[in-house]
Write an enzyme that holds these catalytic residues in place. Structure first.
Site, PDB file in Angstrom:
ATOM      1  CD  GLU A 128      -1.614  -2.477   1.351  1.00 48.37           C
ATOM      2  OE1 GLU A 128      -0.482  -2.696   1.834  1.00 48.37           O
ATOM      3  OE2 GLU A 128      -2.405  -3.389   1.056  1.00 48.37           O
ATOM      4  CD  GLN A 134      -7.864  -6.647  -2.325  1.00 44.11           C
ATOM      5  OE1 GLN A 134      -7.555  -7.498  -1.497  1.00 44.11           O
ATOM      6  NE2 GLN A 134      -7.499  -6.745  -3.581  1.00 44.11           N
ATOM      7  CG  PHE A 135     -11.077  -4.490   2.371  1.00 36.80           C
ATOM      8  CD1 PHE A 135     -12.449  -4.528   2.632  1.00 36.80           C
ATOM      9  CD2 PHE A 135     -10.529  -5.490   1.587  1.00 36.80           C
ATOM     10  CE1 PHE A 135     -13.243  -5.546   2.125  1.00 36.80           C
ATOM     11  CE2 PHE A 135     -11.318  -6.516   1.064  1.00 36.80           C
ATOM     12  CZ  PHE A 135     -12.678  -6.547   1.340  1.00 36.80           C
ATOM     13  CG  HIS A 149     -12.230  -7.711   5.447  1.00 27.31           C
ATOM     14  ND1 HIS A 149     -11.810  -8.672   6.340  1.00 27.31           N
ATOM     15  CD2 HIS A 149     -11.474  -7.882   4.338  1.00 27.31           C
ATOM     16  CE1 HIS A 149     -10.853  -9.407   5.782  1.00 27.31           C
ATOM     17  NE2 HIS A 149     -10.629  -8.948   4.575  1.00 27.31           N
TER      18      HIS A 149
HETATM   19  C1  LIG Z   1      -2.206  -5.069   4.098  1.00 26.51           C
HETATM   20  C2  LIG Z   1      -3.161  -5.871   3.295  1.00 26.51           C
HETATM   21  N1  LIG Z   1      -3.387  -5.540   2.000  1.00 26.51           N
HETATM   22  C3  LIG Z   1      -4.288  -6.235   1.268  1.00 26.51           C
HETATM   23  C4  LIG Z   1      -4.979  -7.274   1.802  1.00 26.51           C
HETATM   24  C5  LIG Z   1      -6.031  -8.030   0.984  1.00 26.51           C
HETATM   25  N2  LIG Z   1      -5.579  -9.382   0.668  1.00 26.51           N
HETATM   26  C6  LIG Z   1      -5.898 -10.428   1.453  1.00 26.51           C
HETATM   27  S1  LIG Z   1      -5.192 -11.843   0.945  1.00 26.51           S
HETATM   28  C7  LIG Z   1      -4.472 -11.085  -0.378  1.00 26.51           C
HETATM   29  C8  LIG Z   1      -3.607 -11.889  -1.305  1.00 26.51           C
HETATM   30  C9  LIG Z   1      -2.424 -12.482  -0.626  1.00 26.51           C
HETATM   31  O1  LIG Z   1      -1.735 -13.335  -1.480  1.00 26.51           O
HETATM   32  P1  LIG Z   1      -0.500 -14.189  -0.972  1.00 26.51           P
HETATM   33  O2  LIG Z   1       0.357 -13.368  -0.071  1.00 26.51           O
HETATM   34  O3  LIG Z   1       0.161 -14.779  -2.163  1.00 26.51           O
HETATM   35  O4  LIG Z   1      -1.138 -15.322  -0.063  1.00 26.51           O
HETATM   36  P2  LIG Z   1      -2.176 -16.470  -0.493  1.00 26.51           P
HETATM   37  O5  LIG Z   1      -3.536 -15.901  -0.320  1.00 26.51           O
HETATM   38  O6  LIG Z   1      -1.886 -16.852  -1.886  1.00 26.51           O
HETATM   39  O7  LIG Z   1      -1.963 -17.589   0.462  1.00 26.51           O
HETATM   40  C10 LIG Z   1      -4.799  -9.727  -0.402  1.00 26.51           C
HETATM   41  C11 LIG Z   1      -4.353  -8.781  -1.431  1.00 26.51           C
HETATM   42  C12 LIG Z   1      -4.710  -7.582   3.153  1.00 26.51           C
HETATM   43  N3  LIG Z   1      -5.334  -8.605   3.769  1.00 26.51           N
HETATM   44  N4  LIG Z   1      -3.812  -6.876   3.868  1.00 26.51           N
END
Ligand SMILES: Cc1ncc(C[n+]2csc(CCOP(=O)(O)OP(=O)(O)O)c2C)c(N)n1
Ligand SMILES: [Mg+2]
Lengths: 410, 338
Positions: free
Chosen positions: B60, B82-83, B129
């Site tokens: 972010e 995203q949120f 969220h």
């Molecule tokens: C700081 C933050 N930014 C965005 C999100 C939204 N978000 C939740 S899971 C995700 C994807 C994460 O992908 P990865 O790190 O590859 O883990 P996976 O879900 O594949 O296990 C995102 C963008 C979040 N939870 N926290």
């Protein structure tokens, strides 16, 4: 004189999108058993190649081959299979429960079970994981009751977290499982802090951090790496590269680097890539890193190479961004099938016993689900009391929260 | 004119802005190919290409930091977090950089960027969220903060935000994406297609920042709200029969103080509603302003109805959420006092 180029922004793209035929031909699957196993006190510089190769132990015939082949007892090996099957069965039941409206949300670890189950088996009591939402296998392997996991998922009257957290955001201190935050990356650096504390306190416990491929882009990942590099605490830093971060492929977070593991090299932290769908390989690498930490040699970075076989969560439909059959074409296979093949090749398992074990596990999970549902579901209650909503903001309820609770009439 | 959901209206605002001005670029997590987890940027990459709409790494601070750099260069980035709950890693870039660039460089550099983020609860999203961090932005000198309550405003305000030469935080109440949710979580939500403010003009128009809208005129009590709480307030007025004047602030910085003070001067009573936690919430600022400017008109103490000062809980969501019952009780309370 050379002319200046007119620039264009480079935006990486995956090889395949919906409608394309999955193509993993560029993904080089090394033969099992070929990667060397260095001494645990090795310098990062001397094992740079391990950040680019993949440690694999279980070959296509189910034989455990090469220097990383662990000597698991029959009991340990069978427990590994059982833990993975339990995680998958639990995930399947909770997925259905969510679809039935019994809870708000769920996240599976489908296809990634070997990573957390094998890793936990390599830890000692008192060590601490800082998991993401996709490491339920750590809890199952540590012997945490799946009924309590379900109670949490249902936010019911027996939820150990009193309904405060979204499903799967477990916390279980006694089972080496740090409270999960939904904010990506924040806990990777806290894990380094926990390990630094173990060193400051003169303790013998180690910590293990967890992060997804996508979340390695967060600044906290880099904070964790620099502190781990500077202070050399007893920590294992795990990257679960399941190829996808919701809809973005791993190239968005990885950029021009060849691998995620290679991120460790600039920090002087030994980095190893491992076949994340190979229980034996994950276990061996985890043991190596744990021993390294226990002997005071500091941090290890592990990249577990795997594939997120299911949707990101129950809020996601991958059909919108990747080919439907990509999971089936993933060249490292399925962790449960591979472990089963190994056990059969070792002569301690059969198809019949496997089918029987599957039935047993499914009925245990179902029985746990029945017990959990008797304590309520998010949809139907009973829930933890709303009065408790005001507790634990602070150790003691301050006056303004007492007033607000009175005002709420609960 | 077409009936649109708030998601479609936001998408349309992007489309209009990108087609009119090639300096507008759009990026964020899952924003490019997939079109965003709430689908607010769907189709933009296909239409405008990868150079102008793309996926970013999950960072972010990187999203907002690069947006500040691009804006200083002369582009008009409109980025998505995203949120809202995930904006904290970007907070330093917003507070120390975007908000102050114009001031510290004496106008040599400016940061015309828009940072969109879904806000608020009501979707069983738990503490990560559901947050409403608007006060954290309003407190920072140099940031504008906008919160639409319907598709018509969402489009017009977003276009105005993108065209604004200062950094704008654009908070999208996610519970309103598909309909005017009024807090009655057990009832089916009316879709925007059945609501007059779901009627969205084609093409370019703006809703100016800093201009409130009176959603329902009334004589007895002024209700100050924004986002989801506008619809909750309307429901509370309906259900209590109190003749409330519901003011939708639409942006909290800049703030339409004139509309507020004129209303309270008329009604003599004021209830302030927001979903965010109470202490130092934007309601505190509003209460101070009303107390100061309308002191001699007030016939009852100003009352705030807000989220409690706890993290946003999961199972207890509907006891936490300041729904029509709580707003209604406040209306009755201010009417009884005098
Ligand atoms: C700081 C933050 N930014 C965005 C999100 C939204 N978000 C939740 S899971 C995700 C994807 C994460 O992908 P990865 O790190 O590859 O883990 P996976 O879900 O594949 O296990 C995102 C963008 C979040 N939870 N926290
Ligand atoms: Mg991932």
């Amino acid at each position: 004189m050379t002319r200046n180029k007119v620039f264009q922004l480079h935006v990486p793209e995956p090889q395949c999108r919906p409608g394309d035929t999955p193509d993993f031909s560029a993904f080089d699957v090394p033969k099992a058993g070929e990667v060397d196993r260095p001494a645990v006190d090795v310098d990062a510089e001397d094992i740079r190649h391990l950040a680019y190769e993949i440690v694999r132990v279980t070959d296509d015939e189910g034989e455990a081959v090469g220097p990383w082949a662990p000597d698991l007892t029959e009991e340990e090996a069978l427990k590994g299979l059982r833990d993975m099957m339990t995680v998958r069965s639990l995930d399947a039941r909770m997925l259905i429960a969510q679809r039935q409206g019994k809870t708000s949300f769920y996240m599976q670890s489908l296809g990634e079970e070997a990573i957390s189950c094998a890793f936990q088996a390599a830890l000692s009591p008192g060590d601490m994981n800082f998991p993401t939402y996709r490491q339920q296998g750590l809890l199952v392997t540590a012997g945490y009751p799946i009924e309590d996991m379900m109670n949490q998922v249902y936010s019911n009257s027996a939820d150990p977290l009193e309904g405060r957290q979204m499903p799967v955001m477990y916390s279980a201190k006694d089972n080496s499982y740090f409270s999960i935050s939904g904010n990506l990356g924040t806990q990777f650096v806290q894990c380094v802090g926990w390990a630094m504390a173990s060193a400051i306190a003169g303790d013998t416990k180690i910590a293990a951090g967890w992060i997804g491929d996508g979340a390695t882009a967060e600044s906290d990942f880099h904070s964790a790496m620099v502190f781990a590099s500077t202070f050399r605490p007893p920590v294992i830093l795990n990257i679960v590269n399941n190829q996808w971060a919701i809809s973005t492929f791993q190239g968005i977070a990885r950029g021009k680097a060849a691998t995620f593991a290679s991120r460790g090299l600039g920090f002087g932290i030994p980095a190893i890539r491992v076949d994340g769908n190979d229980f034996l390989a994950v276990h061996a690498v985890a043991k190596w890193a744990a021993e390294r930490a226990h002997l005071g040699h500091g941090a290890t970075l592990i990249e577990h190479v795997t594939y997120r076989a299911g949707p990101h969560s129950t809020s996601d439909d991958p059909a919108g961004y990747r080919p439907k059959t990509e999971a089936a074409d993933w060249p490292l296979g399925d962790p449960i099938k591979r472990m089963k093949a190994y056990l059969i090749a070792r002569g301690i398992w059969t198809e019949e016993r496997h089918a029987q074990a599957q039935a047993e596990i499914d009925s245990e999970v179902l029985a746990a689900q029945k017990r959990a549902e008797s304590r309520g579901t998010l949809h139907d209650g009973p829930h933890p009391s709303s009065k408790g909503m005001f507790d634990d903001v602070f150790e003691e309820l301050p006056a303004h929260l007492i007033r607000q609770r009175q005002e709420a009439g609960i | 004119m077409a009936r649109m959901t708030m998601i479609e209206a936001i998408r349309d605002a992007h489309d209009v802005s990108m087609s009119r001005d090639e300096k507008v670029v759009v990026f964020g997590q899952d924003v490019g190919y997939f079109g965003g987890v709430f689908r607010c940027t769907k189709g933009l990459q296909q239409k405008y290409g990868m150079q102008r709409c793309f996926d970013t790494p999950i960072n972010e601070s990187g999203i907002v930091g690069t947006a500040v750099g691009m804006a200083a260069y002369g582009l008009r980035p409109c980025v998505e977090i995203q949120f809202a709950d995930y904006m904290y890693p970007a907070y330093d870039q917003l507070v120390s950089e975007a908000a102050r660039l114009r001031y510290r460089s004496n106008g040599d550099f400016i940061a015309p960027l828009t940072v969109r983020m879904p806000t608020g609860g009501g979707i069983f999203g738990g503490q990560t969220h559901s947050q409403s961090p608007e006060a954290l932005f309003a407190h920072v000198s140099g940031l504008k903060t906008v919160i639409p309550s319907n598709p018509y405003d969402a489009k017009g305000l977003l276009i105005a935000s993108i065209e604004d030469n200062d950094p704008v935080i654009f908070l999208e109440p996610k519970r309103l994406y598909n309909g005017p949710f009024d807090g009655h979580h057990d009832a089916a939500v009316t879709p925007w297609s059945k609501h007059e403010l779901g009627e969205v003009p084609e093409g370019h128009y703006t809703v100016p920042l800093g201009k409130a809208a009176i959603r329902r005129p009334g004589a007895d009590v002024t209700i100050l709200a924004y986002g989801t709480m506008v619809h909750v307030a309307l429901a509370a007025v309906e259900e209590t029969g109190v003749d409330g004047e519901v003011i939708d602030l639409r942006s909290i910085v800049p703030l339409d103080l004139d509309t507020i003070t004129e209303s309270v001067a008329k009604t003599g009573r004021c209830v302030i509603v927001h979903e965010a936690t109470r202490t130092c919430g934007f309601g505190a600022e509003l209460a101070a302003l009303v107390a100061h400017h309308c002191f001699y008109s007030l016939e009852a103490a100003i009352v705030r109805v807000t989220g409690y000062d706890t993290p946003y809980p999961h199972a207890q969501e509907w006891d936490y959420f300041p729904g029509p019952k709580r707003v209604g009780a406040a209306l009755t309370q201010v009417m009884e006092a005098s």
